[in-house]
Design a protein around this motif. Structure first.
Motif, PDB file in Angstrom:
ATOM      1  N   VAL A  70      36.200  43.496  51.112  1.00  0.00           N
ATOM      2  CA  VAL A  70      35.008  44.227  51.535  1.00  0.00           C
ATOM      3  C   VAL A  70      33.999  43.261  52.152  1.00  0.00           C
ATOM      4  O   VAL A  70      33.432  43.531  53.220  1.00  0.00           O
ATOM      5  CB  VAL A  70      34.378  45.003  50.355  1.00  0.00           C
ATOM      6  CG1 VAL A  70      33.018  45.574  50.754  1.00  0.00           C
ATOM      7  CG2 VAL A  70      35.294  46.130  49.897  1.00  0.00           C
ATOM      8  N   ILE A  71      33.776  42.126  51.487  1.00  0.00           N
ATOM      9  CA  ILE A  71      32.830  41.129  52.007  1.00  0.00           C
ATOM     10  C   ILE A  71      33.263  40.648  53.382  1.00  0.00           C
ATOM     11  O   ILE A  71      32.462  40.567  54.323  1.00  0.00           O
ATOM     12  CB  ILE A  71      32.713  39.931  51.031  1.00  0.00           C
ATOM     13  CG1 ILE A  71      32.078  40.361  49.702  1.00  0.00           C
ATOM     14  CG2 ILE A  71      31.914  38.793  51.668  1.00  0.00           C
ATOM     15  CD1 ILE A  71      30.651  40.839  49.811  1.00  0.00           C
ATOM     16  N   ASN A  72      34.530  40.327  53.542  1.00  0.00           N
ATOM     17  CA  ASN A  72      35.019  39.826  54.823  1.00  0.00           C
ATOM     18  C   ASN A  72      34.897  40.882  55.915  1.00  0.00           C
ATOM     19  O   ASN A  72      34.411  40.601  57.019  1.00  0.00           O
ATOM     20  CB  ASN A  72      36.473  39.367  54.698  1.00  0.00           C
ATOM     21  CG  ASN A  72      37.035  38.883  56.023  1.00  0.00           C
ATOM     22  OD1 ASN A  72      37.668  39.637  56.754  1.00  0.00           O
ATOM     23  ND2 ASN A  72      36.788  37.624  56.342  1.00  0.00           N
ATOM     24  N   ALA A  73      35.344  42.092  55.607  1.00  0.00           N
ATOM     25  CA  ALA A  73      35.366  43.152  56.622  1.00  0.00           C
ATOM     26  C   ALA A  73      33.961  43.561  57.055  1.00  0.00           C
ATOM     27  O   ALA A  73      33.778  44.067  58.168  1.00  0.00           O
ATOM     28  CB  ALA A  73      36.130  44.363  56.101  1.00  0.00           C
ATOM     29  N   LYS A  74      32.969  43.332  56.192  1.00  0.00           N
ATOM     30  CA  LYS A  74      31.591  43.681  56.551  1.00  0.00           C
ATOM     31  C   LYS A  74      30.820  42.506  57.141  1.00  0.00           C
ATOM     32  O   LYS A  74      30.102  42.676  58.138  1.00  0.00           O
ATOM     33  CB  LYS A  74      30.840  44.180  55.313  1.00  0.00           C
ATOM     34  CG  LYS A  74      29.362  44.511  55.537  1.00  0.00           C
ATOM     35  CD  LYS A  74      29.138  45.756  56.388  1.00  0.00           C
ATOM     36  CE  LYS A  74      28.820  45.539  57.829  1.00  0.00           C
ATOM     37  NZ  LYS A  74      28.523  46.752  58.590  1.00  0.00           N
ATOM     38  N   THR A  75      30.975  41.305  56.566  1.00  0.00           N
ATOM     39  CA  THR A  75      30.039  40.219  56.883  1.00  0.00           C
ATOM     40  C   THR A  75      30.579  39.118  57.776  1.00  0.00           C
ATOM     41  O   THR A  75      29.800  38.332  58.309  1.00  0.00           O
ATOM     42  CB  THR A  75      29.525  39.554  55.579  1.00  0.00           C
ATOM     43  OG1 THR A  75      30.584  38.813  54.952  1.00  0.00           O
ATOM     44  CG2 THR A  75      28.995  40.594  54.598  1.00  0.00           C
ATOM     45  N   GLY A 115      32.080  48.051  40.025  1.00  0.00           N
ATOM     46  CA  GLY A 115      31.130  48.360  41.088  1.00  0.00           C
ATOM     47  C   GLY A 115      29.926  47.447  41.112  1.00  0.00           C
ATOM     48  O   GLY A 115      29.452  47.033  42.184  1.00  0.00           O
ATOM     49  N   LYS A 116      29.405  47.109  39.947  1.00  0.00           N
ATOM     50  CA  LYS A 116      28.235  46.228  39.870  1.00  0.00           C
ATOM     51  C   LYS A 116      28.553  44.858  40.453  1.00  0.00           C
ATOM     52  O   LYS A 116      27.726  44.247  41.139  1.00  0.00           O
ATOM     53  CB  LYS A 116      27.788  46.088  38.413  1.00  0.00           C
ATOM     54  CG  LYS A 116      26.465  45.349  38.222  1.00  0.00           C
ATOM     55  CD  LYS A 116      25.297  46.136  38.811  1.00  0.00           C
ATOM     56  CE  LYS A 116      23.945  45.583  38.379  1.00  0.00           C
ATOM     57  NZ  LYS A 116      23.718  44.205  38.795  1.00  0.00           N
ATOM     58  N   ASP A 117      29.784  44.370  40.200  1.00  0.00           N
ATOM     59  CA  ASP A 117      30.190  43.068  40.750  1.00  0.00           C
ATOM     60  C   ASP A 117      30.220  43.124  42.283  1.00  0.00           C
ATOM     61  O   ASP A 117      29.794  42.172  42.961  1.00  0.00           O
ATOM     62  CB  ASP A 117      31.574  42.673  40.224  1.00  0.00           C
ATOM     63  CG  ASP A 117      31.577  42.444  38.717  1.00  0.00           C
ATOM     64  OD1 ASP A 117      30.503  42.123  38.164  1.00  0.00           O
ATOM     65  OD2 ASP A 117      32.653  42.588  38.103  1.00  0.00           O
ATOM     66  N   LEU A 118      30.739  44.233  42.826  1.00  0.00           N
ATOM     67  CA  LEU A 118      30.803  44.380  44.283  1.00  0.00           C
ATOM     68  C   LEU A 118      29.397  44.464  44.871  1.00  0.00           C
ATOM     69  O   LEU A 118      29.102  43.798  45.889  1.00  0.00           O
ATOM     70  CB  LEU A 118      31.602  45.627  44.658  1.00  0.00           C
ATOM     71  CG  LEU A 118      31.656  45.979  46.154  1.00  0.00           C
ATOM     72  CD1 LEU A 118      32.256  44.840  46.968  1.00  0.00           C
ATOM     73  CD2 LEU A 118      32.434  47.272  46.377  1.00  0.00           C
ATOM     74  N   ASP A 162      24.373  39.315  47.593  1.00  0.00           N
ATOM     75  CA  ASP A 162      24.364  37.861  47.776  1.00  0.00           C
ATOM     76  C   ASP A 162      24.597  37.486  49.236  1.00  0.00           C
ATOM     77  O   ASP A 162      24.171  36.414  49.690  1.00  0.00           O
ATOM     78  CB  ASP A 162      25.439  37.206  46.902  1.00  0.00           C
ATOM     79  CG  ASP A 162      25.063  37.196  45.417  1.00  0.00           C
ATOM     80  OD1 ASP A 162      23.869  37.405  45.105  1.00  0.00           O
ATOM     81  OD2 ASP A 162      25.970  36.997  44.586  1.00  0.00           O
ATOM     82  N   HIS A 163      25.307  38.370  49.959  1.00  0.00           N
ATOM     83  CA  HIS A 163      25.574  38.137  51.388  1.00  0.00           C
ATOM     84  C   HIS A 163      24.542  38.847  52.262  1.00  0.00           C
ATOM     85  O   HIS A 163      24.746  38.982  53.481  1.00  0.00           O
ATOM     86  CB  HIS A 163      26.984  38.610  51.743  1.00  0.00           C
ATOM     87  CG  HIS A 163      28.066  37.670  51.304  1.00  0.00           C
ATOM     88  ND1 HIS A 163      28.510  37.614  49.993  1.00  0.00           N
ATOM     89  CD2 HIS A 163      28.784  36.736  51.984  1.00  0.00           C
ATOM     90  CE1 HIS A 163      29.457  36.693  49.892  1.00  0.00           C
ATOM     91  NE2 HIS A 163      29.643  36.138  51.080  1.00  0.00           N
TER      92      HIS A 163
END
Length: 415
Positions: free
Chosen positions: A244-249, A272-275, A281-282
């Motif tokens: 998710v982080i890669n595909a968005k940021t 979910g909280k971790d995501l 953070d990004h």
């Protein structure tokens, strides 16, 4: 400034010469362009600075600024991409099929250039090179019409390309730029059936819809990227968060970045909280449904518009679903048939998602950021097609060819 009619005439004449150009001539032309871009890098970057300054004064978004921006590293990558394209097989003249008719006539189906390709695009000056290079490699002339936001960059780049063509055996008018970026001239270009064989729009959904609506020339449609990633109940938590982080940021301003993450309710209440924390953070701004907001009230409430929006920015919509079926239904309703992904360890859910989601590219346990002609081994791409006729997905050299049937007989005639 040369008029549109003259540009069209010159492109048509160049296409006739290009159709006879050898593989060697076309590859040498591309090699010279790659070299010339590096030699004229300083002038190109200076022109790009003008565009960036103008964009800043006009308060253009950071996402669009990123698409306009050129750097020495980006120009080097563009140049290297041309050399990679040289190494690819020639798409022209390939025999695609052959057979003998009952009357003895031998028939073969071969790949041929389309002719003259018109490209209408926004912001990205790298498209100027990619489009020109792919058209030249596939034996097509090209008429480019970029947006005013990158006009100085485009003029400098096309000047370098045409300087290289002057040193080659290729017609200099194989690549031309329409410097008038007015809406009136664009609409005139939509009607140039006499000179243009196909029109390819690249940019916002608004641009694409305008071209489709107003063009009398056949349109090879590229689509906006309202892309999704679905995190299934069984998804590995660390993999899901990373994807998710890669595909968005990784580069949020491009069409294969995700705009919505769909999350199975069981996974969300465990991880979910971790995501959410990782996305924050990004520096990703989140828009969530009621269940998401109930976990983190600092998240903005998502509206119907959020499910339809291609942000092209560090903004992500987040929705909780009860099943893979609900995720598929949401994607097929709101998606733009571009790139969609599922993260799961359940093979049945993976197969169901890959088979039932209507998109040009569908991923299992991988980032949507790979939807790209270079990543697919095409050398570069003319765009990513979300339609279903002629070409779909990243369009490389094959998408810029047509076919011709060649028949050879021994005096056969129709009785």
């Amino acid at each position: 400034m040369i008029g549109l009619e003259q540009l069209g005439q010159q492109a048509k004449e160049a296409s006739i010469h290009l159709s006879r150009a050898s593989t060697k001539d076309r590859n040498e032309g591309l090699t010279l362009i790659a070299k010339q871009l590096l030699e004229e890098q300083e002038a190109i970057l200076k022109a790009n600075e003008e565009d960036l300054l103008s964009a800043e004064q006009n308060q253009i978004s950071k996402a669009v600024m990123d698409r306009i921006r050129l750097t020495p590293e980006r120009i080097k990558a563009i140049s290297d991409g041309l050399l990679d394209l040289v190494e690819l097989p020639d798409p022209i003249g390939r025999e695609l099929d052959s057979w003998t008719l009952e009357n003895g006539i031998q028939l073969s189906k071969v790949a041929v250039p389309i002719g003259v390709v018109g490209i209408i695009y926004e912001a990205r000056p790298n498209v100027t090179v990619d489009a020109a290079a792919l058209c030249l490699k596939s034996g097509n002339a090209v008429l480019l019409r970029g947006s005013s936001s990158a006009i100085h960059s485009n003029i400098a780049i096309v000047k370098a390309i045409r300087s290289a063509l002057e040193q080659s055996n290729m017609p200099i008018n194989s690549v031309q730029l329409l410097e008038d970026t007015s809406r009136k001239t664009a609409e005139q270009m939509f009607k140039m059936n006499k000179y243009l064989d196909v029109l390819i729009p690249r940019g916002s959904q608004r641009l694409i819809d305008t071209v489709i609506e107003k063009s009398s020339i056949p349109v090879l449609e590229t689509g906006a990227g309202n892309c999704h990633m679905y995190v299934d109940q069984s998804a590995d938590s660390s993999m899901a968060i990373q994807l998710v982080i890669n595909a968005k940021t990784q580069r949020p301003s491009v069409c294969n970045a995700i705009e919505t993450v769909l999350i199975h309710k069981d996974w969300f209440y465990s991880f979910g909280k971790d995501l959410i924390d990782a996305l924050k953070d990004h520096h990703v701004e989140l828009r969530g449904d009621q269940q998401v907001v109930s976990i983190d009230p600092s998240i903005k409430n998502a509206t119907e518009d959020d499910w339809n929006t291609e942000y092209l920015d560090m903004i992500l919509a987040m929705k909780i679903v009860n099943s893979v079926e609900e995720a598929i239904e949401h994607i097929n309703h709101y998606g733009t048939s571009h790139s969609e992904a599922i993260v799961t360890t359940n093979p049945d859910h993976a197969v169901k998602f890959l088979n039932e989601v209507d998109a040009a590219c569908v991923y299992h346990n991988a980032s949507t950021r790979f939807t790209d002609g270079f990543e697919f081994g095409f050398g570069a791409e003319i765009g990513i097609s979300t339609q279903k006729l002629h070409a779909r997905g990243p369009m490389g050299l094959e998408a810029l060819t047509s076919t011709k049937y060649k028949l050879s007989g021994e005096g056969q005639y129709k009785k």
